[in-house]
Design a protein around this motif. Structure first.
Motif, PDB file in Angstrom:
ATOM      1  N   PHE A 184     -70.352 -72.464  65.601  1.00 32.30           N
ATOM      2  CA  PHE A 184     -69.322 -72.969  64.708  1.00 32.30           C
ATOM      3  C   PHE A 184     -69.276 -74.488  64.783  1.00 32.30           C
ATOM      4  N   ILE A 229     -62.338 -76.187  64.244  1.00 35.71           N
ATOM      5  CA  ILE A 229     -61.891 -75.144  65.159  1.00 35.71           C
ATOM      6  C   ILE A 229     -60.406 -74.863  64.930  1.00 35.71           C
ATOM      7  N   THR A 230     -60.019 -73.612  64.949  1.00 37.71           N
ATOM      8  CA  THR A 230     -58.624 -73.222  64.735  1.00 37.71           C
ATOM      9  C   THR A 230     -57.886 -73.133  66.069  1.00 37.71           C
ATOM     10  N   TYR A 287     -57.895 -71.475  71.629  1.00 38.04           N
ATOM     11  CA  TYR A 287     -57.196 -70.774  72.713  1.00 38.04           C
ATOM     12  C   TYR A 287     -58.090 -69.708  73.336  1.00 38.04           C
ATOM     13  N   LYS A 288     -58.820 -68.943  72.493  1.00 40.29           N
ATOM     14  CA  LYS A 288     -59.701 -67.903  73.005  1.00 40.29           C
ATOM     15  C   LYS A 288     -60.836 -68.478  73.842  1.00 40.29           C
ATOM     16  N   LEU A 289     -61.278 -69.685  73.515  1.00 43.75           N
ATOM     17  CA  LEU A 289     -62.365 -70.313  74.267  1.00 43.75           C
ATOM     18  C   LEU A 289     -61.878 -70.988  75.540  1.00 43.75           C
ATOM     19  N   VAL A 325     -71.210 -63.653  69.669  1.00 44.70           N
ATOM     20  CA  VAL A 325     -70.634 -64.995  69.620  1.00 44.70           C
ATOM     21  C   VAL A 325     -71.437 -65.814  68.615  1.00 44.70           C
ATOM     22  N   TYR A 380     -56.304 -70.591  67.212  1.00 43.95           N
ATOM     23  CA  TYR A 380     -56.595 -69.305  67.847  1.00 43.95           C
ATOM     24  C   TYR A 380     -57.960 -69.329  68.536  1.00 43.95           C
ATOM     25  N   LYS A 381     -58.979 -69.853  67.831  1.00 53.30           N
ATOM     26  CA  LYS A 381     -60.331 -69.883  68.404  1.00 53.30           C
ATOM     27  C   LYS A 381     -60.367 -70.798  69.628  1.00 53.30           C
TER      28      LYS A 381
END
Length: 300
Positions: A76, A81-82, A87-89, A73, A84-85
């Motif tokens: 950033f 933040i994107t 959503y993943k978090l 990990v 996708y990122k």
């Protein structure tokens, strides 16, 4: 039941009985060998097969390592933040949209607390994400950054204004040194060296229009050069005798190259001497847009 009619078929001579008995013995021996002997072929060892098996074992080991190791990990900047990122978090679509709307106003979050205020994420999610945040220095102190930016712009404008107020002395570009060229706004060591190199190749500049041919000079810098310099053709300029020069001499001229030089030699041999630049312009491949400049380097 009377089998006497068939008896004649079972009457054998002594030699026939011996043959039948021998055949029976052979059959019994073959049956015994079949049941007790091992007819399987010995497995041959191939070097390539062993290598492939070794490679496959290594691949399987690497796959197993990849499956068992934990993903790394990285820190950033949450301002970038994107979807996708986020959503993943664990961020919801609404939380991500709030941050994007905030960024569209050209604003930045400078702390984890401010990130929560903008996105409205929960405390539990913030505790997971906050250790991954990495804010650059300029977002930590936005006021100082804006102040420094304004100060930088003010100094640059001051330099330009003072430069314009100075009395401009027009110099001969063919006599200019690297230091003279670097005094022009927008020209550094690399560009000044490039201009001097081009002058060395040509022998001298015959027009300030040739500054447009120097790679890397923007139109603004060319205008500045035209303001500070002019092209004075030196009397020592050795011109190229267009009707007597060899193919090699013509091809070494920057504006000709080998293909055009060959065309000129061919034209001379078929049509006689070249009288003027108009005759040269008739040759295929001649750079007509540079005709005026080229003519100043030639002797007809």
């Amino acid at each position: 039941m009377n089998f006497s009619p068939f008896a004649k078929y079972f009457r054998f001579t002594k030699q026939q009985r011996t043959g039948i008995f021998s055949l029976f013995i052979i059959i019994m021996i073959l049956q015994t060998i079949y049941f007790f002997a091992d007819f399987s072929l010995p497995e041959k060892s191939f070097q390539e097969k062993e290598q492939w098996l070794s490679l496959q074992t290594e691949i399987d080991s690497m796959k197993l390592t990849k499956l068992t190791e934990k993903p790394k990990v990285y820190s950033f900047n949450p301002n970038f933040i994107t979807d996708y990122k986020g959503y993943k978090l664990g961020m919801s679509v609404q939380e991500i949209d709030r941050l994007l709307a905030f960024r569209k106003e050209n604003k930045y979050v400078s702390s984890a607390k401010e990130f929560q205020e903008v996105t409205k994420i929960s405390d539990s999610l913030l505790s997971v994400m906050a250790p991954l945040f990495k804010f650059p220095d300029w977002t930590q102190n936005k006021k100082d950054f804006k102040t420094e930016r304004k100060e930088f712009v003010r100094k640059e404008n001051f330099k330009k204004e003072n430069f314009k107020k100075e009395k401009i002395i027009v110099l001969d570009i063919n006599q200019a040194t690297q230091e003279d060229l670097m005094k022009v706004y927008g020209i550094g060591e690399a560009l000044s060296s490039r201009i001097l190199k081009q002058k060395e190749i040509l022998g001298c500049f015959v027009s300030m229009e040739q500054m447009n041919d120097v790679w890397g000079l923007s139109p603004e810098v060319v205008n500045e050069l035209n303001t500070h310099f002019k092209a004075v053709i030196p009397p020592t300029l050795k011109k190229i005798p267009i009707n007597d020069a060899s193919l090699k001499e013509l091809s070494q001229f920057s504006y000709f190259r080998y293909a055009l030089a060959k065309q000129i030699v061919t034209y001379r041999s078929m049509n006689g001497n070249i009288s003027n630049i108009e005759d040269l312009s008739k040759i295929k491949g001649f750079p007509v847009d540079k005709a005026k400049i080229i003519s100043l380097y030639l002797e007809f």
